[in-house]
Design an enzyme around this catalytic site. Structure first.
Site, PDB file in Angstrom:
ATOM      1  N   LYS A   9       0.836  -1.194   0.000  1.00 22.85           N
ATOM      2  CA  LYS A   9       0.000   0.000   0.000  1.00 22.85           C
ATOM      3  C   LYS A   9       0.883   1.261   0.000  1.00 22.85           C
ATOM      4  CE  LYS A   9      -2.931  -1.865   3.311  1.00 22.85           C
ATOM      5  NZ  LYS A   9      -4.199  -2.075   4.074  1.00 22.85           N
ATOM      6  N   TYR A  49     -12.232  -2.174  -1.681  1.00 23.57           N
ATOM      7  CA  TYR A  49     -12.662  -2.191  -0.284  1.00 23.57           C
ATOM      8  C   TYR A  49     -14.186  -2.094  -0.148  1.00 23.57           C
ATOM      9  CZ  TYR A  49      -7.949  -2.087   1.757  1.00 23.57           C
ATOM     10  OH  TYR A  49      -6.675  -2.416   2.170  1.00 23.57           O
ATOM     11  N   PHE A  57     -14.282   3.915   9.277  1.00 21.86           N
ATOM     12  CA  PHE A  57     -12.952   4.198   8.721  1.00 21.86           C
ATOM     13  C   PHE A  57     -12.930   4.161   7.191  1.00 21.86           C
ATOM     14  CE2 PHE A  57     -13.109  -0.353   9.785  1.00 21.86           C
ATOM     15  CZ  PHE A  57     -12.722  -0.950   8.576  1.00 21.86           C
ATOM     16  N   ARG A  85      -1.164 -14.430   4.121  1.00 19.22           N
ATOM     17  CA  ARG A  85      -1.748 -13.866   5.352  1.00 19.22           C
ATOM     18  C   ARG A  85      -0.797 -14.069   6.531  1.00 19.22           C
ATOM     19  NH1 ARG A  85      -6.157 -10.550   4.894  1.00 19.22           N
ATOM     20  NH2 ARG A  85      -6.855 -11.189   6.969  1.00 19.22           N
ATOM     21  N   THR A  91      -4.208  -7.387  11.377  1.00 24.28           N
ATOM     22  CA  THR A  91      -4.503  -6.051  10.857  1.00 24.28           C
ATOM     23  C   THR A  91      -3.792  -4.937  11.630  1.00 24.28           C
ATOM     24  OG1 THR A  91      -6.689  -6.884  10.235  1.00 24.28           O
ATOM     25  CG2 THR A  91      -6.388  -4.491  10.230  1.00 24.28           C
TER      26      THR A  91
END
Ligand code: IDP
Length: 148
Positions: A9, A49, A57, A85, A91
Protein backbone atom coordinates in the site's frame (compact mmCIF):
# COMPACT_ATOMS: atom_id res chain seq x y z
CA UNK A 1 -1.46 -24.32 -6.74
CA UNK A 2 -3.11 -21.10 -5.64
CA UNK A 3 -2.84 -17.41 -6.46
CA UNK A 4 -3.11 -14.45 -4.12
CA UNK A 5 -3.17 -10.68 -4.59
CA UNK A 6 -0.72 -8.79 -2.42
CA UNK A 7 -0.71 -4.98 -2.36
CA UNK A 8 2.15 -2.95 -0.97
CA UNK A 9 0.00 0.00 0.00
CA UNK A 10 1.08 3.67 -0.39
CA UNK A 11 2.81 3.74 3.02
CA UNK A 12 5.07 0.86 1.94
CA UNK A 13 6.14 2.79 -1.17
CA UNK A 14 6.58 6.10 0.69
CA UNK A 15 8.57 4.39 3.46
CA UNK A 16 10.81 2.67 0.87
CA UNK A 17 9.90 -0.80 2.13
CA UNK A 18 9.01 -2.28 -1.28
CA UNK A 19 12.20 -4.33 -1.60
CA UNK A 20 12.18 -5.49 2.02
CA UNK A 21 8.56 -6.69 1.87
CA UNK A 22 8.76 -8.24 -1.61
CA UNK A 23 11.86 -10.18 -0.57
CA UNK A 24 9.90 -11.98 2.15
CA UNK A 25 7.42 -13.38 -0.38
CA UNK A 26 10.25 -14.38 -2.71
CA UNK A 27 12.28 -16.10 -0.01
CA UNK A 28 9.24 -18.06 1.17
CA UNK A 29 9.20 -19.76 -2.21
CA UNK A 30 6.17 -18.17 -3.84
CA UNK A 31 6.42 -17.54 -7.58
CA UNK A 32 5.86 -14.03 -8.90
CA UNK A 33 3.13 -14.00 -11.56
CA UNK A 34 2.32 -10.28 -11.78
CA UNK A 35 3.83 -6.97 -10.69
CA UNK A 36 2.88 -3.37 -11.34
CA UNK A 37 2.95 0.12 -9.82
CA UNK A 38 -0.53 1.67 -9.73
CA UNK A 39 -1.82 4.97 -8.42
CA UNK A 40 -5.29 3.70 -7.51
CA UNK A 41 -8.30 5.77 -8.58
CA UNK A 42 -11.18 6.32 -6.19
CA UNK A 43 -13.22 3.89 -8.31
CA UNK A 44 -10.62 1.11 -7.97
CA UNK A 45 -10.25 1.75 -4.23
CA UNK A 46 -14.04 1.64 -3.76
CA UNK A 47 -14.24 -1.70 -5.57
CA UNK A 48 -11.28 -3.15 -3.71
CA UNK A 49 -12.66 -2.19 -0.28
CA UNK A 50 -16.39 -2.54 -1.13
CA UNK A 51 -16.86 -4.87 1.84
CA UNK A 52 -15.98 -2.01 4.21
CA UNK A 53 -18.46 0.52 2.78
CA UNK A 54 -20.38 2.23 5.60
CA UNK A 55 -17.77 1.54 8.27
CA UNK A 56 -16.45 4.56 10.22
CA UNK A 57 -12.95 4.20 8.72
CA UNK A 58 -14.13 3.72 5.11
CA UNK A 59 -13.52 7.26 3.78
CA UNK A 60 -10.16 7.50 5.51
CA UNK A 61 -9.19 4.09 4.08
CA UNK A 62 -10.07 5.21 0.54
CA UNK A 63 -8.09 8.44 1.01
CA UNK A 64 -5.13 6.34 2.17
CA UNK A 65 -5.25 3.88 -0.73
CA UNK A 66 -5.55 6.68 -3.30
CA UNK A 67 -2.89 8.90 -1.68
CA UNK A 68 0.03 7.58 -3.76
CA UNK A 69 1.28 4.60 -5.73
CA UNK A 70 0.65 1.01 -4.66
CA UNK A 71 2.70 -2.00 -5.79
CA UNK A 72 0.34 -4.78 -6.88
CA UNK A 73 1.73 -8.31 -6.88
CA UNK A 74 0.31 -11.70 -7.75
CA UNK A 75 2.04 -14.63 -6.08
CA UNK A 76 1.50 -18.29 -6.89
CA UNK A 77 2.23 -21.38 -4.87
CA UNK A 78 0.93 -24.03 -2.54
CA UNK A 79 -1.52 -22.45 -0.06
CA UNK A 80 -0.53 -19.00 -1.40
CA UNK A 81 -3.50 -17.26 0.28
CA UNK A 82 -2.76 -18.58 3.78
CA UNK A 83 0.99 -18.18 3.30
CA UNK A 84 0.46 -14.53 2.34
CA UNK A 85 -1.75 -13.87 5.35
CA UNK A 86 0.80 -15.48 7.68
CA UNK A 87 3.63 -13.39 6.27
CA UNK A 88 1.55 -10.21 6.77
CA UNK A 89 0.43 -10.73 10.36
CA UNK A 90 -2.79 -9.31 11.84
CA UNK A 91 -4.50 -6.05 10.86
CA UNK A 92 -3.29 -3.91 13.78
CA UNK A 93 0.45 -3.39 13.42
CA UNK A 94 0.79 -2.89 17.18
CA UNK A 95 -0.68 -6.36 17.83
CA UNK A 96 1.03 -8.18 14.97
CA UNK A 97 3.77 -10.55 16.14
CA UNK A 98 7.44 -9.89 15.44
CA UNK A 99 8.58 -11.75 12.36
CA UNK A 100 5.51 -10.72 10.40
CA UNK A 101 5.62 -7.78 7.99
CA UNK A 102 3.20 -5.70 10.03
CA UNK A 103 4.76 -6.87 13.29
CA UNK A 104 8.18 -5.75 12.16
CA UNK A 105 7.33 -2.50 10.36
CA UNK A 106 3.82 -1.23 11.24
CA UNK A 107 2.33 0.40 14.33
CA UNK A 108 -0.94 1.66 12.84
CA UNK A 109 -4.26 -0.11 12.22
CA UNK A 110 -4.93 1.69 8.94
CA UNK A 111 -1.43 2.28 7.64
CA UNK A 112 -0.38 -1.34 7.87
CA UNK A 113 1.68 -1.59 4.68
CA UNK A 114 0.17 -4.66 3.00
CA UNK A 115 -3.03 -6.15 1.73
CA UNK A 116 -3.41 -9.88 1.10
CA UNK A 117 -6.43 -11.76 -0.21
CA UNK A 118 -8.24 -13.68 2.52
CA UNK A 119 -9.67 -16.52 0.39
CA UNK A 120 -8.99 -18.12 -2.97
CA UNK A 121 -12.35 -16.83 -4.18
CA UNK A 122 -11.60 -13.24 -3.15
CA UNK A 123 -8.12 -13.58 -4.64
CA UNK A 124 -9.60 -14.32 -8.06
CA UNK A 125 -11.92 -11.29 -7.81
CA UNK A 126 -9.17 -8.97 -6.57
CA UNK A 127 -6.63 -10.11 -9.16
CA UNK A 128 -9.18 -9.35 -11.90
CA UNK A 129 -9.65 -5.89 -10.40
CA UNK A 130 -5.96 -4.97 -10.41
CA UNK A 131 -4.63 -6.91 -13.44
CA UNK A 132 -5.58 -7.57 -17.04
CA UNK A 133 -5.30 -11.30 -17.89
CA UNK A 134 -2.33 -10.69 -20.22
CA UNK A 135 -0.41 -8.96 -17.42
CA UNK A 136 -0.07 -12.27 -15.56
CA UNK A 137 2.81 -14.47 -16.60
CA UNK A 138 3.03 -18.23 -16.20
CA UNK A 139 6.43 -19.88 -16.35
CA UNK A 140 8.30 -22.81 -14.87
CA UNK A 141 10.29 -22.01 -11.76
CA UNK A 142 13.67 -23.72 -12.05
CA UNK A 143 13.70 -24.51 -8.32
CA UNK A 144 10.14 -25.94 -8.26
CA UNK A 145 11.37 -29.39 -7.20
CA UNK A 146 13.11 -27.87 -4.21
CA UNK A 147 10.48 -25.48 -2.87
CA UNK A 148 7.20 -26.79 -4.32
P1 IDP B 1 -6.78 -6.97 6.63
O1 IDP B 1 -6.09 -6.00 5.70
O2 IDP B 1 -5.89 -7.37 7.78
O3 IDP B 1 -7.41 -8.15 5.93
P2 IDP B 1 -9.48 -5.81 6.95
O4 IDP B 1 -10.33 -6.00 8.16
O5 IDP B 1 -9.90 -6.50 5.68
O6 IDP B 1 -7.97 -6.17 7.35
O7 IDP B 1 -9.41 -4.25 6.68
C1 IDP B 1 -8.90 -3.74 5.48
C2 IDP B 1 -8.00 -2.57 5.79
O8 IDP B 1 -8.78 -1.51 6.36
C3 IDP B 1 -6.91 -2.85 6.83
O9 IDP B 1 -5.77 -3.47 6.27
C4 IDP B 1 -6.62 -1.46 7.32
O10 IDP B 1 -5.79 -0.73 6.40
C5 IDP B 1 -8.01 -0.83 7.33
N1 IDP B 1 -8.71 -0.95 8.61
C6 IDP B 1 -9.31 -2.06 9.13
N2 IDP B 1 -9.86 -1.80 10.33
C7 IDP B 1 -9.61 -0.49 10.58
C8 IDP B 1 -9.94 0.39 11.67
O11 IDP B 1 -10.56 0.01 12.66
N3 IDP B 1 -9.48 1.68 11.58
C9 IDP B 1 -8.79 2.14 10.50
N4 IDP B 1 -8.48 1.35 9.44
C10 IDP B 1 -8.89 0.06 9.49
Amino acid sequence: MQRTLILLKPDAVQRRLVGEITARFERKGLRLAGLKLVHASRELAEKHYAVHKGKPFYESLLAFLTSGPTVALVWEGREAVAVGRNLMGVTDGAKSPPGTIRGDFALSVQNNLVHGSDSAENAATEIALWFQPDELVTYAATDANWVG
